[in-house]
Enzyme design. Structure first.
Site: not given
Ligand code: CAA
Length: 253
Positions: A115, A135
């Protein structure tokens, strides 16, 4: 300008560089980042020396992996959220920035990350970029404009496909759908964005601003109104041209 925890702001000549800087959390968009970004984008907007800004993400893995999920359950009430938006409407601010904005996208570009990129005028992707809007799968809808910005860029069917399925897609697909205008090898991303910024900042800044304004505002108008807008902007550019040329000549001598 410094002192931000979550964003790095640098000015090199006429180009501003804005780096989302929480690499340990894949640059997840937090409340603090919202506040820092608001300050930084306000500074960009007010600075006439800045002719173009480049937004990017720190670290190897992501531009931004979306909203910070650890803050999810601590979200303020709807009333408080509305009040905060009133004073710190970051997305409204993005729309008001007159200079062209370039997003340089690598790794994960998810949710709010996509976004933020959609509020920029130009998007370049590295070949490792992974896009998505998760989302709806999380039981919410995008809150940072994607329901409005994405259909304007990619069209209605593609927007709904991405939004309702939440599937991830790669840089090539983003290019095909018009979400990004260029895909480059990962190691070339920042150099490509800098080169684009250099080209833009080499032009008359008033012309670049008016061209951006004509396109961005015109999109929400009828063709007739849009042509009228274009005529007015072109006329105001011509009217102020002698004063600007004089200023530029003076700077150069
Ligand atoms: N928020 C907080 N922390 C996050 C994050 C997020 N969105 N995405 C990744 N991190 C953190 C992880 O918790 C991890 O922290 P630790 O090392 O302390 O455990 C670190 O970043 C590295 O991430 P991963 O170990 O998960 O890395 P990966 O390569 O295995 O996976 C990923 C990468 C697929 C992006 C996975 O991290 C993931 O699915 N993240 C969440 C994505 C998501 O759903 N974002 C929110 C979308 S909703 C939105 O943005 C709109 C809204 O208004 C809410």
């Amino acid at each position: 300008m410094d002192g931000f925890d979550t964003v790095i702001y640098e000015k090199k000549g006429h180009v501003a560089h804005v780096t989302l800087n929480r690499p340990h959390a894949l640059n997840a968009y937090s409340v603090k980042m919202r506040d820092d970004l608001f300050e930084v984008m306000s500074a960009v907007r007010a600075d006439d020396e800045v002719r173009v800004a480049v937004l990017k993400g720190a670290g190897e893995k992501a531009f931004c992996a979306g909203a910070d999920l650890t803050e999810f359950l601590t979200a303020p009430s709807v009333v408080r959220a509305r009040r905060i938006r009133g004073v710190r409407d970051l997305w409204g601010l993005f729309l008001k920035v007159p200079q062209p904005l370039i997003a340089a996208l690598h790794g994960y570009v998810l949710g709010s990350g996509l976004e933020i990129a959609l509020f920029c005028d130009l998007r370049i992707a590295a070949d490792d970029a992974v896009f998505g809007l998760p989302e709806v799968g999380l039981g919410i809808i995008p809150g940072a404009g994607a329901t409005q910005t994405l259909p304007r860029v990619a069209g209605l069917p593609r927007c709904l496909d991405m939004l309702l399925t939440g599937r991830r897609f790669n840089a090539e697909e983003a290019y095909r759908y018009g979400i990004v205008s260029r895909v480059v090898p990962r190691e070339r991303l920042f150099a490509a964005a800098d080169e684009m910024a250099r080209q833009i900042s080499g032009h008359d800044p008033a012309a670049a601003r008016k061209a951006k304004q004509a396109v961005a505002r015109g999109l929400d108008m009828s063709l007739e109104q849009g042509l009228e807008l274009e005529r007015n902007l072109a006329a105001s550019l011509m009217k102020n041209r002698p004063a600007r040329s004089k200023k530029t000549n003076k700077q150069m001598s």
